[in-house]
Write a protein that holds these residues in place. Structure first.
Motif, PDB file in Angstrom:
ATOM      1  N   GLN A 218      -2.038  15.754  62.770  1.00 17.91           N
ATOM      2  CA  GLN A 218      -2.602  15.912  62.163  1.00 17.91           C
ATOM      3  C   GLN A 218      -3.016  15.871  61.206  1.00 17.91           C
ATOM      4  OE1 GLN A 218      -5.774  17.899  65.516  1.00 17.91           O
ATOM      5  NE2 GLN A 218      -6.161  15.837  66.046  1.00 17.91           N
ATOM      6  N   THR A 219      -2.535  17.594  60.578  1.00 18.77           N
ATOM      7  CA  THR A 219      -2.530  18.430  59.358  1.00 18.77           C
ATOM      8  C   THR A 219      -1.663  16.904  58.308  1.00 18.77           C
ATOM      9  OG1 THR A 219      -2.822  20.252  59.971  1.00 18.77           O
ATOM     10  CG2 THR A 219      -1.889  19.671  57.634  1.00 18.77           C
ATOM     11  N   LEU A 220      -0.871  16.387  58.344  1.00 14.97           N
ATOM     12  CA  LEU A 220      -0.303  15.257  57.696  1.00 14.97           C
ATOM     13  C   LEU A 220      -1.004  14.151  57.660  1.00 14.97           C
ATOM     14  CD1 LEU A 220       2.271  14.019  56.115  1.00 14.97           C
ATOM     15  CD2 LEU A 220       2.777  13.280  58.305  1.00 14.97           C
ATOM     16  N   LEU A 221      -1.963  13.276  58.395  1.00 18.46           N
ATOM     17  CA  LEU A 221      -2.843  12.342  58.493  1.00 18.46           C
ATOM     18  C   LEU A 221      -4.116  13.053  58.676  1.00 18.46           C
ATOM     19  CD1 LEU A 221      -2.062  11.002  61.522  1.00 18.46           C
ATOM     20  CD2 LEU A 221      -0.573  10.681  59.057  1.00 18.46           C
ATOM     21  N   ASP A 222      -4.345  13.684  57.643  1.00 18.34           N
ATOM     22  CA  ASP A 222      -6.338  14.900  57.354  1.00 18.34           C
ATOM     23  C   ASP A 222      -7.253  13.901  58.541  1.00 18.34           C
ATOM     24  OD1 ASP A 222      -7.731  16.419  55.915  1.00 18.34           O
ATOM     25  OD2 ASP A 222      -7.838  14.044  54.049  1.00 18.34           O
ATOM     26  N   SER A 223      -7.002  14.035  60.024  1.00 17.48           N
ATOM     27  CA  SER A 223      -7.800  13.847  60.850  1.00 17.48           C
ATOM     28  C   SER A 223      -7.881  14.286  61.694  1.00 17.48           C
ATOM     29  CB  SER A 223      -7.272  11.615  60.656  1.00 17.48           C
ATOM     30  OG  SER A 223      -8.212  11.414  61.718  1.00 17.48           O
ATOM     31  N   ASP A 224      -9.155  14.095  62.572  1.00 14.33           N
ATOM     32  CA  ASP A 224      -8.782  15.786  64.133  1.00 14.33           C
ATOM     33  C   ASP A 224      -8.614  14.349  65.071  1.00 14.33           C
ATOM     34  OD1 ASP A 224     -11.161  14.384  63.599  1.00 14.33           O
ATOM     35  OD2 ASP A 224     -12.393  15.607  63.615  1.00 14.33           O
ATOM     36  N   LYS A 225      -8.335  13.172  64.955  1.00  8.88           N
ATOM     37  CA  LYS A 225      -8.826  12.146  66.156  1.00  8.88           C
ATOM     38  C   LYS A 225      -6.610  11.968  66.375  1.00  8.88           C
ATOM     39  CE  LYS A 225     -11.370   8.890  64.002  1.00  8.88           C
ATOM     40  NZ  LYS A 225     -12.189   7.646  63.364  1.00  8.88           N
ATOM     41  N   VAL A 226      -7.411  11.497  67.978  1.00  5.85           N
ATOM     42  CA  VAL A 226      -5.675  11.386  68.619  1.00  5.85           C
ATOM     43  C   VAL A 226      -6.162   9.682  68.612  1.00  5.85           C
ATOM     44  CG1 VAL A 226      -4.921  13.902  69.272  1.00  5.85           C
ATOM     45  CG2 VAL A 226      -6.707  11.673  70.736  1.00  5.85           C
ATOM     46  N   SER A 227      -4.791   9.350  68.946  1.00  4.62           N
ATOM     47  CA  SER A 227      -3.736   8.024  69.064  1.00  4.62           C
ATOM     48  C   SER A 227      -4.565   6.914  70.089  1.00  4.62           C
ATOM     49  CB  SER A 227      -2.662   7.421  68.391  1.00  4.62           C
ATOM     50  OG  SER A 227      -2.258   7.679  67.389  1.00  4.62           O
ATOM     51  N   SER A 228      -4.503   8.298  71.194  1.00  9.14           N
ATOM     52  CA  SER A 228      -4.367   7.696  72.878  1.00  9.14           C
ATOM     53  C   SER A 228      -4.257   9.375  73.647  1.00  9.14           C
ATOM     54  CB  SER A 228      -3.252   6.709  72.961  1.00  9.14           C
ATOM     55  OG  SER A 228      -2.380   6.887  72.904  1.00  9.14           O
ATOM     56  N   MET A 229      -4.669   9.114  74.728  1.00  8.96           N
ATOM     57  CA  MET A 229      -4.389  10.163  75.739  1.00  8.96           C
ATOM     58  C   MET A 229      -4.184   9.982  76.995  1.00  8.96           C
ATOM     59  SD  MET A 229      -7.470  12.657  75.377  1.00  8.96           S
ATOM     60  CE  MET A 229      -8.923  11.641  76.294  1.00  8.96           C
ATOM     61  N   GLY A 230      -2.467  10.018  77.261  1.00  7.39           N
ATOM     62  CA  GLY A 230      -2.511   9.626  78.905  1.00  7.39           C
ATOM     63  C   GLY A 230      -3.013  10.088  80.279  1.00  7.39           C
ATOM     64  N   LEU A 231      -2.419  10.046  81.604  1.00  8.66           N
ATOM     65  CA  LEU A 231      -3.509  10.597  82.482  1.00  8.66           C
ATOM     66  C   LEU A 231      -1.969  10.416  83.267  1.00  8.66           C
ATOM     67  CD1 LEU A 231      -5.828   9.391  80.238  1.00  8.66           C
ATOM     68  CD2 LEU A 231      -7.205   9.370  82.844  1.00  8.66           C
ATOM     69  N   PHE A 232      -1.979  11.608  83.735  1.00  7.27           N
ATOM     70  CA  PHE A 232      -1.577  11.577  84.596  1.00  7.27           C
ATOM     71  C   PHE A 232      -1.887  11.901  86.182  1.00  7.27           C
ATOM     72  CE2 PHE A 232       1.564  12.046  80.554  1.00  7.27           C
ATOM     73  CZ  PHE A 232       2.695  11.163  81.178  1.00  7.27           C
ATOM     74  N   LEU A 233      -0.784  11.312  87.386  1.00  7.23           N
ATOM     75  CA  LEU A 233      -1.937  11.526  88.299  1.00  7.23           C
ATOM     76  C   LEU A 233      -1.344  11.655  89.396  1.00  7.23           C
ATOM     77  CD1 LEU A 233      -3.567   7.782  88.352  1.00  7.23           C
ATOM     78  CD2 LEU A 233      -4.717   9.348  86.939  1.00  7.23           C
ATOM     79  N   GLU A 234      -1.793  12.402  90.621  1.00  4.70           N
ATOM     80  CA  GLU A 234      -0.837  12.589  91.997  1.00  4.70           C
ATOM     81  C   GLU A 234      -0.068  11.794  92.266  1.00  4.70           C
ATOM     82  OE1 GLU A 234      -0.883  15.630  92.237  1.00  4.70           O
ATOM     83  OE2 GLU A 234      -2.608  16.451  91.106  1.00  4.70           O
ATOM     84  N   ARG A 235      -0.673  10.598  92.550  1.00  5.97           N
ATOM     85  CA  ARG A 235       0.064   9.602  93.224  1.00  5.97           C
ATOM     86  C   ARG A 235      -0.024   8.649  92.514  1.00  5.97           C
ATOM     87  NH1 ARG A 235      -1.814  11.900  96.890  1.00  5.97           N
ATOM     88  NH2 ARG A 235      -3.569  10.409  97.652  1.00  5.97           N
ATOM     89  N   MET A 236       0.732   7.198  92.541  1.00  8.50           N
ATOM     90  CA  MET A 236       1.216   6.000  91.289  1.00  8.50           C
ATOM     91  C   MET A 236       0.072   4.897  92.416  1.00  8.50           C
ATOM     92  SD  MET A 236       4.043   3.611  90.219  1.00  8.50           S
ATOM     93  CE  MET A 236       4.898   4.984  88.778  1.00  8.50           C
ATOM     94  N   SER A 237      -0.250   5.280  93.433  1.00  7.58           N
ATOM     95  CA  SER A 237      -0.885   4.354  93.769  1.00  7.58           C
ATOM     96  C   SER A 237      -2.272   4.500  93.285  1.00  7.58           C
ATOM     97  CB  SER A 237      -0.128   4.821  95.498  1.00  7.58           C
ATOM     98  OG  SER A 237      -1.278   5.769  96.126  1.00  7.58           O
ATOM     99  N   GLN A 238      -2.958   5.771  93.328  1.00  3.15           N
ATOM    100  CA  GLN A 238      -4.067   5.686  92.825  1.00  3.15           C
ATOM    101  C   GLN A 238      -4.809   5.205  91.549  1.00  3.15           C
ATOM    102  OE1 GLN A 238      -3.907   9.918  92.609  1.00  3.15           O
ATOM    103  NE2 GLN A 238      -4.554  10.678  94.875  1.00  3.15           N
ATOM    104  N   THR A 239      -3.307   4.391  91.213  1.00  3.26           N
ATOM    105  CA  THR A 239      -3.911   4.120  89.437  1.00  3.26           C
ATOM    106  C   THR A 239      -4.464   3.256  89.576  1.00  3.26           C
ATOM    107  OG1 THR A 239      -1.134   4.568  88.853  1.00  3.26           O
ATOM    108  CG2 THR A 239      -2.872   3.050  87.557  1.00  3.26           C
ATOM    109  N   PRO A 240      -5.247   2.311  90.255  1.00  4.33           N
ATOM    110  CA  PRO A 240      -6.330   0.427  90.461  1.00  4.33           C
ATOM    111  C   PRO A 240      -7.070   1.199  90.186  1.00  4.33           C
ATOM    112  CG  PRO A 240      -4.056   0.330  91.639  1.00  4.33           C
ATOM    113  CD  PRO A 240      -3.412   1.742  91.558  1.00  4.33           C
ATOM    114  N   ALA A 241      -7.799   1.853  91.652  1.00  6.64           N
ATOM    115  CA  ALA A 241      -8.996   2.565  92.266  1.00  6.64           C
ATOM    116  C   ALA A 241      -9.425   3.370  90.706  1.00  6.64           C
ATOM    117  CB  ALA A 241      -8.336   3.329  93.350  1.00  6.64           C
ATOM    118  N   LEU A 242      -8.281   4.445  90.158  1.00 13.94           N
ATOM    119  CA  LEU A 242      -8.840   5.443  89.172  1.00 13.94           C
ATOM    120  C   LEU A 242      -9.276   4.677  88.151  1.00 13.94           C
ATOM    121  CD1 LEU A 242      -9.351   8.361  88.475  1.00 13.94           C
ATOM    122  CD2 LEU A 242      -7.171   8.175  87.429  1.00 13.94           C
TER     123      LEU A 242
END
Length: 411
Positions: A218-242
């Motif tokens: 962020q210092t290099l890009l002079d911004s306080d944003k982030v590009s994206s956020m990755g969500l890691f779940l307890e089980r892969m099968s929970q992905t569609p419903a969540l």
């Protein structure tokens, strides 16, 4: 009445088993072919299933089961770095962590630019991460070649891909300069120090990879944003419903699941489905041909016996059922033996570290293992047994309906 019927069925079953023992060599060969066919189908299916699972877990571990960002960030290139980044991402991250299925949320900052050692510059593909969480959640997705990994609280340190470090002659402790356009269109540069050298297993990526902490990026890009956020779940099968629930809660944001961001997984799955589907069909055809030949030989050798039984009042349907029972016994025993062989092989492969050669585009191999499920094993056993039964019944139906005098006169 039920006892009489059961007793009759057991007598026919005993009759079929005794007939198989009359020519032990032919029965043993047929049994072996059914076992080998079953084992081959299960080994191929188990290897494909293990590959699917490994690719799915690697893809989900790389990006997250779900990736959240602005819709424009998934649609094309940005005119400026973090143009479509997430603002106020810390509060959004806390809200996501409150979801019961979410195990962790990892923000990332993607950036590009140049990296220089003062004498030579090279293009870089940079990523800003939360080091402690990234390595704890994702596990060994990077191979540490030298130096140390990044730690939270340390600023101005980077990890270099093995190829990029070699190109810049950089080692742990070397000083480098990162140059990139800021979120406002200006040119910025910061000095960093190499913490370690790593490898992703993909040589092309190792030629450009630069990892640093989010604050440094962020210092290099002079911004306080982030590009994206990755969500890691307890089980892969929970992905569609969540995904559906979160999309309804934040309609202005875009949510992509790991499979949408992993085209390589889909391509490999389609390729393997075709390859192993064709292989399984060929093996099933071989089993059918061997069983048909064995049963045809058995019927021909027992033509006079069939004529005698017919003369004594045995109906053609009873004879067909007897031959079908013989085929069912051979198919069931052979497929069961083949399933046990495949299961034993899967255990051996777990104990012995056999490595497959690196796939195209990668520099690291992967372990050769089989993933067999109870459903898969039972389905293949039932398939081989059913094919044996149908094949035997078909051969018998063509032979037992000949006239009794002709059958009795057969030599």
């Amino acid at each position: 009445m039920s006892y009489t019927v059961l007793n009759t069925q057991l007598r026919w079953l005993d009759f079929a088993a005794r007939n198989l023992l009359r020519n032990r060599r032919r029965s043993l060969v047929t049994l072996s072919i059914a076992a080998l066919g079953t084992a081959a189908i299960l080994v191929a299916a188990g290897f494909a299933r293990y590959t699917y699972t490994g690719l799915a877990e690697a893809s989900a571990r790389s990006t997250g089961h779900l990736v959240l960002g602005m819709p424009q960030s998934f649609e094309g290139d940005e005119a400026q770095p973090l143009e479509h980044g997430l603002q106020n991402w810390q509060a959004l991250r806390e809200a996501l962590l409150a979801e019961p299925e979410v195990r962790h949320v990892l923000p990332r900052v993607q950036f590009g630019g140049l990296i220089s050692n003062g004498e030579k510059s090279a293009l870089m593909m940079g990523v800003g991460i939360s080091p402690d969480a990234e390595f704890a959640i994702k596990g060994p997705f990077l191979t540490q070649k030298s130096g140390q990994l990044l730690n939270d609280g340390e600023r101005g340190r980077v990890l270099l891909g093995e190829g990029l470090a070699r190109s810049l002659r950089a080692t742990p402790g070397s000083g480098l300069t990162l140059m990139a356009s800021t979120a406002h269109g200006a040119l910025n540069a910061i000095d960093v120090r190499v913490a370690g050298v790593v490898s992703t297993g993909v040589p092309d990526l190792d030629q450009r990879l630069v990892c640093t902490d989010i604050a440094t990026a962020q210092t290099l890009l002079d911004s306080d944003k982030v590009s994206s956020m990755g969500l890691f779940l307890e089980r892969m099968s929970q992905t569609p419903a969540l995904r559906e629930r979160l999309q309804a809660r934040w309609p202005a944001l875009a949510l992509k699941d790991w499979e949408q961001l992993a085209p390589f997984y889909g391509a490999v799955r389609q390729l393997y489905n075709r390859i192993f589907g064709a292989l399984g069909s060929i093996l099933a055809l071989i089993v059918v041909c061997v069983l048909a030949n064995a049963m045809a030989m058995s019927v021909i050798e027992r033509t006079r016996e069939i004529g005698t039984l017919r003369a004594l009042g045995t109906r053609p349907g009873q004879l067909i059922a007897s031959f079908a029972t013989e085929g069912l016994l051979l198919g069931s025993l052979g497929s069961l033996l083949g399933a046990l062989t495949a299961l034993a092989l899967s255990v051996v492969l777990m104990l012995v570290d056999l490595q497959m050669p690196p796939p195209p585009g990668r520099s690291q191999g992967y372990p050769l293992q089989l993933e067999l499920s109870a459903d898969m094993v039972l389905a293949v056993i039932a398939l081989i047994a059913l094919l044996a039964l149908l094949c035997s019944a078909w051969v018998a139906a063509r032979s037992v309906r000949q006239p009794i005098p002709q059958a009795l006169a057969h030599v």
